[in-house]
Motif scaffolding. Structure first.
Motif, mmCIF file in Angstrom:
data_model
loop_
_atom_site.group_PDB
_atom_site.id
_atom_site.type_symbol
_atom_site.label_atom_id
_atom_site.label_comp_id
_atom_site.label_asym_id
_atom_site.label_seq_id
_atom_site.Cartn_x
_atom_site.Cartn_y
_atom_site.Cartn_z
ATOM 1 N N TRP A 1 19.152 -22.538 -2.893
ATOM 2 C CA TRP A 1 18.857 -23.827 -2.258
ATOM 3 C C TRP A 1 17.873 -24.637 -3.088
ATOM 4 O O TRP A 1 16.782 -24.168 -3.413
ATOM 5 C CB TRP A 1 18.270 -23.617 -0.879
ATOM 6 N N GLY A 2 18.270 -25.831 -3.429
ATOM 7 C CA GLY A 2 17.354 -26.739 -4.110
ATOM 8 C C GLY A 2 17.520 -26.813 -5.614
ATOM 9 O O GLY A 2 17.263 -27.861 -6.199
ATOM 10 N N GLU B 1 20.508 -25.941 1.842
ATOM 11 C CA GLU B 1 20.323 -24.839 2.780
ATOM 12 C C GLU B 1 21.565 -24.579 3.626
ATOM 13 O O GLU B 1 22.229 -25.501 4.097
ATOM 14 C CB GLU B 1 19.155 -25.182 3.697
ATOM 15 N N ARG C 1 22.556 -21.730 6.760
ATOM 16 C CA ARG C 1 21.983 -20.664 7.583
ATOM 17 C C ARG C 1 23.080 -19.730 8.059
ATOM 18 O O ARG C 1 23.615 -19.889 9.145
ATOM 19 C CB ARG C 1 21.199 -21.272 8.741
ATOM 20 N N LEU D 1 17.029 -34.016 7.328
ATOM 21 C CA LEU D 1 16.363 -34.102 6.025
ATOM 22 C C LEU D 1 17.379 -33.993 4.888
ATOM 23 O O LEU D 1 17.262 -34.688 3.864
ATOM 24 C CB LEU D 1 15.311 -32.981 5.924
ATOM 25 N N LEU E 1 17.850 -36.820 2.059
ATOM 26 C CA LEU E 1 17.575 -36.513 0.651
ATOM 27 C C LEU E 1 18.838 -36.465 -0.204
ATOM 28 O O LEU E 1 18.796 -36.778 -1.391
ATOM 29 C CB LEU E 1 16.831 -35.177 0.542
ATOM 30 N N GLU F 1 6.891 -19.467 6.504
ATOM 31 C CA GLU F 1 8.288 -19.514 6.104
ATOM 32 C C GLU F 1 8.469 -20.047 4.685
ATOM 33 O O GLU F 1 7.814 -21.000 4.274
ATOM 34 C CB GLU F 1 9.041 -20.408 7.088
ATOM 35 N N ARG G 1 11.927 -20.756 2.147
ATOM 36 C CA ARG G 1 13.398 -20.726 2.132
ATOM 37 C C ARG G 1 13.897 -20.555 0.698
ATOM 38 O O ARG G 1 14.176 -21.519 0.014
ATOM 39 C CB ARG G 1 13.940 -21.990 2.775
ATOM 40 N N ALA H 1 12.568 -23.901 -1.070
ATOM 41 C CA ALA H 1 13.226 -25.202 -1.095
ATOM 42 C C ALA H 1 12.551 -26.085 -0.056
ATOM 43 O O ALA H 1 11.831 -25.596 0.823
ATOM 44 C CB ALA H 1 14.715 -25.049 -0.781
ATOM 45 N N VAL H 2 12.790 -27.365 -0.147
ATOM 46 C CA VAL H 2 12.216 -28.286 0.829
ATOM 47 C C VAL H 2 12.827 -28.028 2.205
ATOM 48 O O VAL H 2 13.992 -27.662 2.332
ATOM 49 C CB VAL H 2 12.472 -29.759 0.420
ATOM 50 N N PHE H 3 12.020 -28.149 3.226
ATOM 51 C CA PHE H 3 12.522 -28.207 4.602
ATOM 52 C C PHE H 3 11.464 -28.933 5.410
ATOM 53 O O PHE H 3 10.419 -29.331 4.867
ATOM 54 C CB PHE H 3 12.844 -26.812 5.163
ATOM 55 N N ASP H 4 11.711 -29.129 6.670
ATOM 56 C CA ASP H 4 10.759 -29.870 7.497
ATOM 57 C C ASP H 4 9.533 -28.994 7.751
ATOM 58 O O ASP H 4 9.558 -28.121 8.610
ATOM 59 C CB ASP H 4 11.420 -30.278 8.813
ATOM 60 N N GLU I 1 11.064 -34.060 -3.542
ATOM 61 C CA GLU I 1 10.984 -33.099 -2.446
ATOM 62 C C GLU I 1 9.599 -32.447 -2.390
ATOM 63 O O GLU I 1 9.034 -32.263 -1.314
ATOM 64 C CB GLU I 1 12.085 -32.048 -2.592
ATOM 65 N N LEU J 1 7.225 -34.816 -0.980
ATOM 66 C CA LEU J 1 7.461 -34.931 0.455
ATOM 67 C C LEU J 1 6.832 -33.754 1.215
ATOM 68 O O LEU J 1 6.299 -33.929 2.314
ATOM 69 C CB LEU J 1 8.981 -34.984 0.706
ATOM 70 N N MET K 1 4.359 -33.742 4.396
ATOM 71 C CA MET K 1 4.667 -33.029 5.638
ATOM 72 C C MET K 1 3.582 -32.004 5.960
ATOM 73 O O MET K 1 3.249 -31.787 7.122
ATOM 74 C CB MET K 1 6.042 -32.365 5.553
#
Lengths: 260, 260, 260
Positions: free
Chosen positions: B96-97, B111, B113, B156, B160, C111, C113, C150-153, C195, C198, C202
């Protein structure tokens, strides 16, 4: 119609309604607060296993073997159970999102942010995806089991699965520290009391039931009970921590703890 | 400039533009709705494999072996493909990314899941991270492949990666139930029709294309088509379910299904 | 009270306060920008390893072996370290959410990812869960290490863990491309510069420190520095990229780079 939710200690529950008998994470052997042993468990319609950790997988194999009850779990737990000798058609692997019907019970697995790992009899290591579950023992009573997840934004799960009862980990069973040897010590469970109370709010449950502890006197459990109210924007959420062996009776919108 | 997106059944697509030829999850052998076999596939610039499940990994190895096309996948799938005999420099592992450029194609893994597991030739089990992908076959046409993800808050990713076409799983291919033996039955795919329609909204795609089914007559596919409109806040989203073998022609902002 | 945060190149940091000495992802051998070798590292109170990738696990084993320092990591990394010969009581496995106290340091894993995989000496492959970490070397200085996520919220992590300093991956160390052989090339790190910037927003950090690069002249690092300001809604966030070997001095609310 009444649903009987019996706490078996740590993260183990037996949920019995007129239609269904559901056993979740049946860790009894080695569980100091377990009110009974695996041979005392009546045949469930289905056994749910959230992940391969010993305090969750527990006696699932033995109970399934004795009673013939089917198991719903992740693919790694299925590999382990088949390796131990359960027949393939007694175990259903699933993953987040794939609802399954097993033993007449609709089981809805939802995201769980934890881990799961098992070692097969030949030494091979198998990793998988841990599961949280939503089941509906009777119409309108929707029980969420957290499966050891860490906190995350569960609002979407609340909106899509609208659980009414949450079994929410808020502590680390002190009596089981020996299961995780290593340097130093664990300070919290997978969720702090505040995080667990926050998941109750995000999920929108009516009943926030403490999970994953040895004793209700654990300070983290007590803090959870306090914080559920503090973070409750509905003004109606009830928090509780059951003694192992206790039964929660849920009858439509009302509930009470059964007299012992 | 026109992009041709051909559905090969289940979750397999061939995307051809003037600049690129991209093959995704080429499950053809054993796919009852596949319009062709692996030997009929023209050499792609790159093959994308979302995860190690047989209905996604499919014939990736055979097609790569025959054509020399490079593969982009997770580390577990790379381990499997090298174990089967592909040379290291033909397979790019990512996660991811990490955007990669392979075969001249910029591939953006996002991502997903779900889960991914494979068994190597010596019996070793390797688990990895499943991938969803965004690719841009021509400027402004940005295709998202869901890779079997469960629903989550994808806003998101929408912001993005701004995909315009979503290949969104909304069902469970009934014809493939034998690939997942076990107790009971699967009731839904990784996403329910409502969840899949919700991802279309969260991602902000213009075209919401049903994915992961055997027949367009599947009630879940039909419900997805209905719910995409119901959950669409833009008033402009188009939902469609393609027959295996059909080609969707995307030309700037317009699109149409090719006459057979 | 002053916290000294020394960058050791790629994603490695040594954090020293009056109370604690914390080493994170000590990849030195094979790290072209490392200012020192593993034998030059003073005994830390605790070593944190985010995941099993060679550019993060690095020299953790050797430093732990030599100094006796305990390690906090995921279960797969623990399995690898015990396999290599560290005693069980020197390694603490944890997972997202389970705060641990090791070497007198409270370590909060959050967390991440990404992925994590290791091969044991007998060839067995073990997969696990990658970790990001929050530690507080002195009251009010809360350092977040991204662990290759990786980016996530991440807003919830910001609210619950309120980090003040973010070590945020925004690039791919060009000098380490040989560690990931395969077709084509990697275009970005696990997070693009945008990202990464960002995530600074966040998480709400005051200091956004670039991480995961070989040279501060890397265009992705430079773009990160620019974008942190662009995405900053507080008007107070400071972005920086340290040279390997440099020390950032953090003193309450002020900070400066140490003169060399």
């Amino acid at each position: 119609m009444t649903t009987r939710l019996r706490f078996l200690g740590v993260a183990a529950y037996e949920i019995v309604s007129r239609r269904h008998r559901i056993l979740i994470d049946p860790f009894l052997t080695g569980n100091p607060s377990a009110p009974c042993g695996p041979n005392d468990i009546e045949r469930p319609d289905v056994i749910l296993v959230t992940h391969a950790a010993p305090d969750h997988l527990g006696d699932a194999f033995a109970i399934a073997k004795r009673t013939g009850a089917p198991i719903v779990c992740g693919a790694d737990v299925r590999a382990l159970l088949l390796d131990q000798g359960l027949p393939s058609d007694q175990v259903r692997a699933t993953v987040w999102g794939i609802r399954v019907e097993v033993g007449g019970v609709l089981v809805e697995p939802v995201e769980c942010r934890h881990w799961s790992m098992a070692t097969l009899s030949d030494g091979r290591i198998v990793s998988g995806v841990p599961l949280a579950f939503v089941v509906e023992p009777e119409p309108g009573v929707r029980v969420y089991h957290y499966g050891d997840t860490a906190v995350f934004d569960m609002r979407l799960i609340g909106e899509l699965y609208h659980p009414t009862v949450g079994l929410l980990g808020c502590a680390q069973p002190r009596a089981l520290a020996h299961l995780a040897p290593g340097a130093g010590r664990m300070v919290t469970g997978e969720q702090s009391p505040r995080e667990a109370a926050l998941t109750a709010e995000m999920l929108g449950v009516k009943l926030a039931v403490a999970c994953h502890y040895s004793e209700t006197s654990d300070p983290d459990v007590q803090e959870f009970l306090r914080l559920v109210s503090e973070l409750d924007t509905t003004g109606k959420r009830v928090a509780m921590a059951m003694e192992a062996g206790q039964v929660l009776l849920i009858d439509g919108n009302s509930h009470r703890l059964e007299d012992v």
